[in-house]
Design a protein around this motif. Sequence first.
Motif, mmCIF file in Angstrom:
data_model
loop_
_atom_site.group_PDB
_atom_site.id
_atom_site.type_symbol
_atom_site.label_atom_id
_atom_site.label_comp_id
_atom_site.label_asym_id
_atom_site.label_seq_id
_atom_site.Cartn_x
_atom_site.Cartn_y
_atom_site.Cartn_z
ATOM 1 N N ILE A 52 0.830 -1.207 0.000
ATOM 2 C CA ILE A 52 0.000 0.000 0.000
ATOM 3 C C ILE A 52 0.861 1.252 0.000
ATOM 4 O O ILE A 52 0.583 2.206 -0.734
ATOM 5 N N MET A 53 1.919 1.269 0.782
ATOM 6 C CA MET A 53 2.763 2.463 0.847
ATOM 7 C C MET A 53 3.514 2.699 -0.458
ATOM 8 O O MET A 53 3.719 3.840 -0.848
ATOM 9 N N GLU A 54 3.900 1.642 -1.152
ATOM 10 C CA GLU A 54 4.521 1.811 -2.473
ATOM 11 C C GLU A 54 3.539 2.477 -3.427
ATOM 12 O O GLU A 54 3.883 3.421 -4.143
ATOM 13 N N GLU A 55 2.306 1.974 -3.441
ATOM 14 C CA GLU A 55 1.284 2.527 -4.327
ATOM 15 C C GLU A 55 0.899 3.944 -3.903
ATOM 16 O O GLU A 55 0.689 4.810 -4.759
ATOM 17 N N ALA A 56 0.802 4.187 -2.598
ATOM 18 C CA ALA A 56 0.442 5.515 -2.096
ATOM 19 C C ALA A 56 1.522 6.536 -2.448
ATOM 20 O O ALA A 56 1.209 7.664 -2.836
ATOM 21 N N ALA A 57 2.778 6.138 -2.336
ATOM 22 C CA ALA A 57 3.888 7.048 -2.678
ATOM 23 C C ALA A 57 3.814 7.459 -4.139
ATOM 24 O O ALA A 57 4.013 8.630 -4.484
ATOM 25 N N LYS A 58 3.503 6.512 -5.019
ATOM 26 C CA LYS A 58 3.370 6.825 -6.443
ATOM 27 C C LYS A 58 2.174 7.741 -6.688
ATOM 28 O O LYS A 58 2.250 8.671 -7.491
ATOM 29 N N ALA A 59 1.074 7.467 -5.986
ATOM 30 C CA ALA A 59 -0.148 8.258 -6.174
ATOM 31 C C ALA A 59 0.047 9.706 -5.749
ATOM 32 O O ALA A 59 -0.347 10.626 -6.469
ATOM 33 N N VAL A 60 0.664 9.939 -4.581
ATOM 34 C CA VAL A 60 0.828 11.322 -4.116
ATOM 35 C C VAL A 60 1.842 12.071 -4.966
ATOM 36 O O VAL A 60 1.680 13.270 -5.222
ATOM 37 N N ASP A 61 2.860 11.378 -5.444
ATOM 38 C CA ASP A 61 3.849 12.023 -6.307
ATOM 39 C C ASP A 61 3.235 12.406 -7.654
ATOM 40 O O ASP A 61 3.579 13.436 -8.224
ATOM 41 N N LYS A 62 2.314 11.602 -8.121
ATOM 42 C CA LYS A 62 1.636 11.895 -9.386
ATOM 43 C C LYS A 62 0.769 13.152 -9.251
ATOM 44 O O LYS A 62 0.674 13.950 -10.179
ATOM 45 N N ILE A 63 0.147 13.337 -8.088
ATOM 46 C CA ILE A 63 -0.708 14.496 -7.855
ATOM 47 C C ILE A 63 0.119 15.754 -7.638
ATOM 48 O O ILE A 63 -0.204 16.821 -8.154
ATOM 49 N N ASP A 64 1.191 15.652 -6.863
ATOM 50 C CA ASP A 64 2.057 16.803 -6.568
ATOM 51 C C ASP A 64 3.490 16.316 -6.560
ATOM 52 O O ASP A 64 3.961 15.729 -5.580
ATOM 53 N N LYS A 65 4.183 16.527 -7.674
ATOM 54 C CA LYS A 65 5.547 16.033 -7.854
ATOM 55 C C LYS A 65 6.435 16.409 -6.671
ATOM 56 O O LYS A 65 6.467 17.558 -6.247
ATOM 57 N N GLY A 66 7.146 15.432 -6.141
ATOM 58 C CA GLY A 66 8.074 15.674 -5.035
ATOM 59 C C GLY A 66 7.479 15.441 -3.660
ATOM 60 O O GLY A 66 8.181 15.513 -2.656
ATOM 61 N N THR A 67 6.173 15.140 -3.597
ATOM 62 C CA THR A 67 5.542 14.866 -2.299
ATOM 63 C C THR A 67 6.028 13.523 -1.782
ATOM 64 O O THR A 67 6.081 12.547 -2.519
ATOM 65 N N VAL A 68 6.378 13.476 -0.502
ATOM 66 C CA VAL A 68 6.936 12.265 0.098
ATOM 67 C C VAL A 68 6.138 11.889 1.341
ATOM 68 O O VAL A 68 5.743 12.745 2.128
ATOM 69 N N LEU A 69 5.896 10.599 1.500
ATOM 70 C CA LEU A 69 5.286 10.040 2.716
ATOM 71 C C LEU A 69 6.422 9.430 3.546
ATOM 72 O O LEU A 69 7.136 8.570 3.050
ATOM 73 N N GLU A 70 6.572 9.893 4.779
ATOM 74 C CA GLU A 70 7.614 9.358 5.658
ATOM 75 C C GLU A 70 6.976 8.782 6.916
ATOM 76 O O GLU A 70 6.157 9.445 7.549
ATOM 77 N N ALA A 71 7.385 7.583 7.288
ATOM 78 C CA ALA A 71 6.875 6.972 8.507
ATOM 79 C C ALA A 71 7.324 7.760 9.723
ATOM 80 O O ALA A 71 8.443 8.263 9.768
ATOM 81 N N LEU A 72 6.434 7.892 10.683
ATOM 82 C CA LEU A 72 6.774 8.563 11.951
ATOM 83 C C LEU A 72 7.093 7.550 13.020
ATOM 84 O O LEU A 72 6.728 6.447 12.997
#
Length: 72
Positions: A52-72
């Motif tokens: 899910i996180m692999e797919e989510a990372a691709k999805a958010v980057d597609k919407i706004d280039k350079g957006t990153v999801l980082e685990a807390l």
Amino acid sequence: MERTYKINVDCANCAAKMERAIEKIKGVESVSINFMSQKAFIEAGEGDFDRIMEEAAKAVDKIDKGTVLEAL
């Protein structure tokens, strides 16, 4: 299981688009992105998070280039 991620989203509209994109990923039970706190809350089965996180990372980057999801 719910996990929290740091996300560098630029606007509330982009956050809403990202929520809708992540909700469509198979296995995601719920998602909430808080633009003000720059956090994403994703609920899914524990065994599904890596995919899910692999797919989510691709999805958010597609919407706004350079957006990153980082685990807390």
